[in-house]
Design a protein around this motif. Structure first.
Motif, PDB file in Angstrom:
ATOM      1  N   HIS A   1       0.352  -1.109  -0.104  1.00  0.00           N
ATOM      2  CA  HIS A   1       0.511  -0.072  -0.006  1.00  0.00           C
ATOM      3  C   HIS A   1       1.568   1.445   0.434  1.00  0.00           C
ATOM      4  O   HIS A   1       1.953   1.337   0.203  1.00  0.00           O
ATOM      5  CB  HIS A   1      -1.561   0.288   1.256  1.00  0.00           C
ATOM      6  N   ALA A   2      -0.058   2.883   0.272  1.00  0.00           N
ATOM      7  CA  ALA A   2       0.852   3.518  -0.365  1.00  0.00           C
ATOM      8  C   ALA A   2       1.836   3.650   0.526  1.00  0.00           C
ATOM      9  O   ALA A   2       3.301   4.335   0.184  1.00  0.00           O
ATOM     10  CB  ALA A   2      -0.322   4.270  -0.523  1.00  0.00           C
ATOM     11  N   THR A   3       1.689   4.134   1.906  1.00  0.00           N
ATOM     12  CA  THR A   3       2.323   4.326   2.996  1.00  0.00           C
ATOM     13  C   THR A   3       3.522   3.519   2.908  1.00  0.00           C
ATOM     14  O   THR A   3       5.165   4.073   2.957  1.00  0.00           O
ATOM     15  CB  THR A   3       1.915   4.732   4.125  1.00  0.00           C
ATOM     16  N   PRO A   4       3.800   2.696   3.282  1.00  0.00           N
ATOM     17  CA  PRO A   4       5.566   1.524   3.073  1.00  0.00           C
ATOM     18  C   PRO A   4       5.524   1.493   1.541  1.00  0.00           C
ATOM     19  O   PRO A   4       6.883   1.805   1.940  1.00  0.00           O
ATOM     20  CB  PRO A   4       4.897   0.440   3.417  1.00  0.00           C
TER      21      PRO A   4
ATOM     22  N   ALA B   1      -1.069   0.418  -8.531  1.00  0.00           N
ATOM     23  CA  ALA B   1       0.192  -0.539  -9.081  1.00  0.00           C
ATOM     24  C   ALA B   1       0.251  -1.937  -8.003  1.00  0.00           C
ATOM     25  O   ALA B   1       1.746  -2.221  -8.228  1.00  0.00           O
ATOM     26  CB  ALA B   1       1.336  -0.695  -9.994  1.00  0.00           C
ATOM     27  N   GLN B   2      -0.054  -2.235  -7.338  1.00  0.00           N
ATOM     28  CA  GLN B   2       0.019  -3.037  -6.182  1.00  0.00           C
ATOM     29  C   GLN B   2       1.121  -4.516  -6.277  1.00  0.00           C
ATOM     30  O   GLN B   2       1.583  -5.054  -5.656  1.00  0.00           O
ATOM     31  CB  GLN B   2      -0.686  -3.360  -4.879  1.00  0.00           C
ATOM     32  N   ALA B   3       0.462  -5.319  -7.280  1.00  0.00           N
ATOM     33  CA  ALA B   3       0.896  -6.577  -8.030  1.00  0.00           C
ATOM     34  C   ALA B   3       2.446  -6.017  -8.615  1.00  0.00           C
ATOM     35  O   ALA B   3       3.423  -6.731  -8.066  1.00  0.00           O
ATOM     36  CB  ALA B   3       0.045  -6.175  -9.209  1.00  0.00           C
ATOM     37  N   GLU B   4       2.666  -5.220  -9.046  1.00  0.00           N
ATOM     38  CA  GLU B   4       3.968  -4.802  -9.680  1.00  0.00           C
ATOM     39  C   GLU B   4       4.627  -4.446  -8.637  1.00  0.00           C
ATOM     40  O   GLU B   4       6.175  -4.417  -8.314  1.00  0.00           O
ATOM     41  CB  GLU B   4       4.190  -3.519 -10.446  1.00  0.00           C
TER      42      GLU B   4
END
Length: 472
Positions: free
Chosen positions: A153-156, A168-171
């Protein structure tokens, strides 16, 4: 379990027996004592703690809950009361908006420049600043992230990667593999499992084949923690985000299958501290933000308390260690909740067993008004009226047009929150992020670098300077 015992044992058990309670170790230490002891000292370790989407009202009400229910200030406010931290306000804007999203907010810390909302360390001019965990990894430190939402997710991700879209979380999962960070733990199994990914890649298997210790549930994480090996750790414990802390506490299956934020953080610290050159760890309570988007009182306050118990774990380690800088902050406000009524109404929150999310997920179009009232009373201890129950049920028998982030089933979160205000005296300004300046506090070596007012981008160079890593 008595309500006042909620979360009480979790954080300190996770911290390990050798770590002192911060109440024992910090309470009687003055700010001058700390400043004298730490003057000019570099931070070997950094733990950067983010309660995502935490408005000032969220922190205030969580502290009220802790003080009135448990007879003690929450850890965050206690740091202020004892005067042992440097405290500031932080401007949270992104490159294209006064109201940031989490990707741009984390990128401001991670890359040191402001980017447009939705981007991760891709500046408006197309430049790609090196994310801070890559800098610390190159400097020889162990690095990692822990979160209660997907680890992609965005923060990490803002501390880790350069990519044009936070979606593009899978990437991003594949990018993590190639970057070989030392600890990555959170939710998001759909981005690692061959069964869930569109490309059918077995990313779990890819990590395992590369020498990672992989944990998919709490038992496997605790086994890795107990074994204490040196191989890097990937822990992904739930599809999407992990359960809300309040729901998890009252569901034995959830407690047995998913770790708490404090347990993940304790495991991460024990693993990372083996590094002779120190470590840098980002810890995020991501579901504080999700609950705020849903105007979910039980979700936001109890996940904030779960973050606070995790802070207790971190402070216990930092005080015993003496070489660790702890930053405590949020990336932006969200929904700006506040208390606007009688104490006796607010105190109903003390007896909550479940979140609004749990309530609404369990209702369907076949429910009667009586069943809706019974479900809410079981979950939260008060009885809404029959007309209010009928109002909620109307959302289940028509085409749902509710919007809001993290609401894929179009549940009537805002409607329930408006009803709930009558019983708890808690109201919300919106269901979205705010442009408020936010709290930031620093404890440990380098805390003197935090000024009373900072831009979010200032934190990037502060972390590098505090640890003696070259700013570039």
């Amino acid at each position: 379990m008595k309500r006042r015992d909620f979360f009480k044992n979790t954080a300190f058990a996770a911290a390990g027996a050798a770590v002192l309670s911060p109440i024992q170790s910090v309470a009687n230490v003055s700010r001058r004592d700390i400043s004298d002891r730490l003057a000019g000292k570099l931070a070997k370790n950094i733990i950067f703690m983010v309660s995502d989407g935490m408005s000032s009202g969220t922190l205030s009400m969580a502290n009220m809950l802790s003080e009135r229910r448990d007879g003690r200030l929450c850890e965050w406010i206690s740091l202020y009361q004892r005067g042992v931290v440097n405290r500031g306000l932080m401007d949270t804007a992104s490159a294209n908006s006064l109201v940031t999203d989490s990707a741009a907010a984390s990128s401001s810390w991670g890359g040191g420049v402001r980017v447009n909302n939705g981007a991760l360390n891709i500046a408006p001019d197309g430049s790609r600043p090196v994310p801070i965990l890559q800098k610390f990894k190159a400097a020889g430190k162990a690095v990692g992230c822990v979160t209660s939402v997907p680890i992609t997710h965005a923060t990490p991700a803002g501390f880790c990667v350069n990519i044009g879209s936070r979606s593009a979380q899978a990437e991003i999962a594949l990018m993590y593999h190639d970057l070989r960070f030392d600890v990555m733990m959170g939710g998001g199994t759909e981005f690692f499992s061959a069964e869930k990914r569109k490309d059918k890649q077995d990313v779990f298997g890819k990590f395992a084949a590369s020498g990672y210790q992989v944990a998919k549930n709490r038992k496997e994480m605790l086994a890795i923690d107990s074994k204490g090996g040196d191989a890097p750790i990937l822990g992904v414990f739930h599809q999407d985000g992990l359960p809300y802390a309040l729901d998890r506490e009252n569901d034995e299956t959830m407690k047995n299958s998913t770790p708490s934020l404090a347990e993940m953080t304790g495991t991460a610290i024990r693993h990372l501290q083996k590094s002779r050159n120190g470590f840098v760890l980002q810890v995020e309570a991501g579901k504080v933000d999700w609950a705020a988007h849903a105007n979910d009182t039980g979700g936001v306050l109890y996940d904030q308390l779960a973050f606070d118990e995790t802070l207790a774990t971190v402070l216990a380690f930092a005080e015993a260690d003496g070489d660790t800088l702890v930053i405590v902050t949020t990336d932006h406000g969200n929904a700006n909740p506040g208390l606007f009524g009688a104490t006796k109404d607010f105190e109903k929150v003390f007896g909550f067993r479940h979140t609004n999310d749990w309530v609404l997920q369990g209702i369907d179009r076949d429910f009667t008004a009586a069943q809706v009232r019974e479900r809410i009373e079981h979950a939260q201890g008060y009885a809404i009226s029959a007309n209010e129950a009928i109002q909620l049920l109307a959302h289940y028998v028509t085409d749902r047009n509710e919007d809001g982030l993290y609401n894929p089933y179009k549940l009537p979160f805002a409607d329930l929150a408006a009803i709930q205000q009558k019983y708890t005296a808690i109201a919300w300004a919106s269901t979205g992020h705010s442009g408020d300046h936010v709290e930031v506090a620093a404890f440990g070596p380098g805390q003197e670098l935090l000024k009373p007012f900072v831009r979010n981008t200032d934190m990037h160079n502060l972390l590098l300077e505090a640890s003696g890593v070259a700013v570039r």
